[in-house]
Design a protein around this motif. Structure first.
Motif, mmCIF file in Angstrom:
data_model
loop_
_atom_site.group_PDB
_atom_site.id
_atom_site.type_symbol
_atom_site.label_atom_id
_atom_site.label_comp_id
_atom_site.label_asym_id
_atom_site.label_seq_id
_atom_site.Cartn_x
_atom_site.Cartn_y
_atom_site.Cartn_z
ATOM 1 N N HIS A 258 0.834 -1.201 0.000
ATOM 2 C CA HIS A 258 0.000 0.000 0.000
ATOM 3 C C HIS A 258 0.872 1.256 0.000
ATOM 4 O O HIS A 258 0.583 2.225 -0.699
ATOM 5 C CB HIS A 258 -0.941 -0.021 1.206
ATOM 6 C CG HIS A 258 -1.986 1.036 1.157
ATOM 7 N ND1 HIS A 258 -1.900 2.181 1.905
ATOM 8 C CD2 HIS A 258 -3.125 1.151 0.424
ATOM 9 C CE1 HIS A 258 -2.942 2.954 1.655
ATOM 10 N NE2 HIS A 258 -3.699 2.349 0.761
ATOM 11 N N THR B 34 -6.909 4.113 4.368
ATOM 12 C CA THR B 34 -6.891 5.483 3.842
ATOM 13 C C THR B 34 -5.937 6.351 4.655
ATOM 14 O O THR B 34 -4.926 6.786 4.156
ATOM 15 C CB THR B 34 -8.305 6.098 3.828
ATOM 16 O OG1 THR B 34 -8.869 6.026 5.140
ATOM 17 C CG2 THR B 34 -9.210 5.399 2.834
ATOM 18 N N THR B 35 -6.291 6.597 5.922
ATOM 19 C CA THR B 35 -5.452 7.415 6.797
ATOM 20 C C THR B 35 -5.348 6.762 8.167
ATOM 21 O O THR B 35 -6.219 5.968 8.558
ATOM 22 C CB THR B 35 -6.038 8.837 6.983
ATOM 23 O OG1 THR B 35 -7.315 8.728 7.606
ATOM 24 C CG2 THR B 35 -6.157 9.580 5.655
ATOM 25 N N THR C 50 -8.388 7.737 10.460
ATOM 26 C CA THR C 50 -9.648 7.023 10.230
ATOM 27 C C THR C 50 -9.559 5.584 10.741
ATOM 28 O O THR C 50 -10.556 5.035 11.222
ATOM 29 C CB THR C 50 -10.070 7.029 8.743
ATOM 30 O OG1 THR C 50 -9.026 6.484 7.950
ATOM 31 C CG2 THR C 50 -10.417 8.429 8.273
ATOM 32 N N ARG D 210 0.845 4.045 -2.929
ATOM 33 C CA ARG D 210 0.528 5.444 -2.593
ATOM 34 C C ARG D 210 1.648 6.372 -3.050
ATOM 35 O O ARG D 210 1.398 7.412 -3.673
ATOM 36 C CB ARG D 210 0.293 5.584 -1.085
ATOM 37 C CG ARG D 210 -0.049 7.000 -0.644
ATOM 38 C CD ARG D 210 -0.373 7.077 0.841
ATOM 39 N NE ARG D 210 0.536 6.379 1.713
ATOM 40 C CZ ARG D 210 1.733 6.851 2.104
ATOM 41 N NH1 ARG D 210 2.143 8.029 1.693
ATOM 42 N NH2 ARG D 210 2.496 6.139 2.912
#
Length: 164
Positions: A47, A106-107, A110, A51
């Protein structure tokens, strides 16, 4: 009514996170049963590569796909060690503690909020790097995002807080 408090401690192994564990114990756990879910957020190597590739504009972000599994990912292994350290600190501070790794989709913030919802905790505890000025503008704070995006109480222990 139970005098038990359930706390999610966001733990990344930093000095700030270690301080947050101590403050959480002093403020939230003294004189009552206190359960801590020590959460370490981690982002897989695949990931991260995808990214970064997407951010750089380089084509072929899918090239990062390999036979890498969660068990062989060095980032996952490091997160496990960090989380175990956090659980040990929480137990030494007086909590009944258990660890939880949450994979970042995502973050980080979160992922932390999602874990707090799944665990139905009473409060989230996190440290803060204490950045100010331009650095704070460029590197938004996970603790600030947790505070703004969460629907439950959040205890942020700033980096400048004195040692206990």
């Amino acid at each position: 009514m139970s005098d038990c408090v359930k706390v999610l401690i966001a733990y990344d192994g930093t000095e700030s996170a270690q301080r947050a564990v101590k403050y959480a114990s002093k403020v939230l756990a003294q004189g009552r049963d206190a359960e801590a879910v020590v959460v370490t957020a981690w982002e897989s190597t695949i990931h991260q590569a995808a990214r970064l590739s997407a951010m750089s504009g380089v084509a072929g972000a899918g090239a990062a796909e390999t036979a890498l599994t969660r068990e062989s990912d060095v980032v996952h292994a490091e997160a496990q060690k960090t989380n175990a350290e956090g659980v040990e600190l929480a137990e030494a501070a007086g909590f009944t503690a258990r660890g939880e790794l949450v994979e970042v989709a995502t973050t980080v913030w979160t992922a932390i909020i999602g874990a707090s919802d799944a665990e139905n905790v009473d409060v989230i505890v996190t440290g803060s790097r204490g950045q100010t000025g331009l650095r704070a503008l460029w590197h938004s704070s996970v603790s600030e995002h947790v505070l703004r995006g969460c629907k439950r109480p959040v205890m942020i222990v700033p980096s400048g807080a004195p040692e206990l």
